[in-house]
Write a protein that holds these residues in place. Structure first.
Motif, PDB file in Angstrom:
ATOM      1  N   LYS A  85       2.275   1.545  -7.700  1.00 46.88           N
ATOM      2  CA  LYS A  85       3.214   2.660  -7.777  1.00 46.88           C
ATOM      3  C   LYS A  85       4.392   2.311  -8.692  1.00 46.88           C
ATOM      4  O   LYS A  85       4.811   1.158  -8.779  1.00 46.88           O
ATOM      5  CB  LYS A  85       3.776   2.993  -6.388  1.00 46.88           C
ATOM      6  N   ASP A  99      -0.696  10.623  -2.618  1.00 47.85           N
ATOM      7  CA  ASP A  99      -0.944   9.459  -3.471  1.00 47.85           C
ATOM      8  C   ASP A  99      -0.383   9.636  -4.874  1.00 47.85           C
ATOM      9  O   ASP A  99      -1.085   9.428  -5.873  1.00 47.85           O
ATOM     10  CB  ASP A  99      -2.448   9.153  -3.526  1.00 47.85           C
ATOM     11  N   VAL A 125      -5.641   3.730  -3.507  1.00 43.32           N
ATOM     12  CA  VAL A 125      -4.780   4.139  -4.587  1.00 43.32           C
ATOM     13  C   VAL A 125      -5.631   4.816  -5.656  1.00 43.32           C
ATOM     14  O   VAL A 125      -6.563   4.217  -6.171  1.00 43.32           O
ATOM     15  CB  VAL A 125      -4.044   2.924  -5.200  1.00 43.32           C
TER      16      VAL A 125
END
Length: 248
Positions: free
Chosen positions: A211, A178, A9
């Protein structure tokens, strides 16, 4: 190199509490019969890393709000700021680049390119934005497909997959570069209850990775599934409730 069992991430410079900000956002459309107000003076902020549902009946303004958030459309008045970027000020060329890096969009009808394999659909998304190094793209596509549970279908065309599998492929494509934000427009509207549970559980797992996941739906939802539920009616927010029952 990104392995099949882990997705890295990327670190984002962002304000967690004001990650997404709408200030006095209105959107209206002129027609021969007069002005139609799709959104009315929306004030809204969404924190980073939250699982948010935007709900309302058809015509409530959900799709227009989604278009503001993704930069697909601009407000008639007001400001939209996402991760320190004033999205409403960007031109079309700048918007395309910004959107590719910052927002992954999952559509109700998947919108996979039918002549490309599932893996090729994901690779194309990476090729278009060009933020993932070329040498890592094939491996990353496999990692994403493994993450959503359909790696075994990587070399199949979309038509060979079930609706639920195509939706998972669409989620993998949306995650290709991403992006910090994932927006899903009625993602379970055409899926059975078992597949719906799989998709919603996948979204919950993505939130755990940092996220921000925003689901637009007309279906009834609860705060056991989402951190926050924002309800629209006639272009205005009529309810905004967080998981602990408080008003943000």
């Amino acid at each position: 190199m990104i392995g099949y069992n882990s997705i890295q991430v990327s670190e984002q410079k962002m304000s967690a509490s004001n990650f997404i900000q709408f200030k006095q956002v209105s959107r209206w459309f002129e027609s021969a019969s007069g002005r139609f107000d799709a959104l009315k003076n929306i004030d809204l902020h969404i924190e980073q890393g939250k699982h948010v549902a935007i709900v309302g009946k058809s015509g409530s303004g959900k799709s227009t709000l989604l278009n503001m958030l993704t930069g697909i459309d601009h407000p008639s008045q007001g400001t939209v700021r996402i991760n320190s970027t004033d999205v409403h000020t960007l031109n079309e060329s700048s918007l395309a680049g910004w959107r590719g890096k910052n927002v992954g969009i999952v559509f109700q009808f998947f919108q996979l390119i039918p002549t490309l394999t599932i893996a090729e659909n994901i690779l194309l998304a990476m090729d278009f934005v060009n933020v993932i190094p070329g040498r890592e793209r094939t491996n990353r596509a496999g990692a994403l497909l493994a993450q959503v549970g359909i790696l075994q279908h990587a070399n199949k065309l979309p038509a060979a997959l079930s609706g639920g599998e195509q939706q998972r492929a669409a989620i993998a494509r949306a995650l290709a570069n991403d992006p910090p934000i994932l927006v899903a427009d009625e993602p379970t509207g055409n899926l059975d209850s078992n597949t719906t549970d799989i998709i919603l559980n996948l979204f919950s797992e993505l939130v755990k990775t940092g996220k921000t996941v925003i689901v637009v739906t007309h279906e009834k939802v609860s705060t056991t599934e989402y951190d926050r539920i924002i309800t629209l009616k006639d272009g205005a927010i009529i309810d905004d409730t967080s998981r602990n029952g408080s008003q943000p």
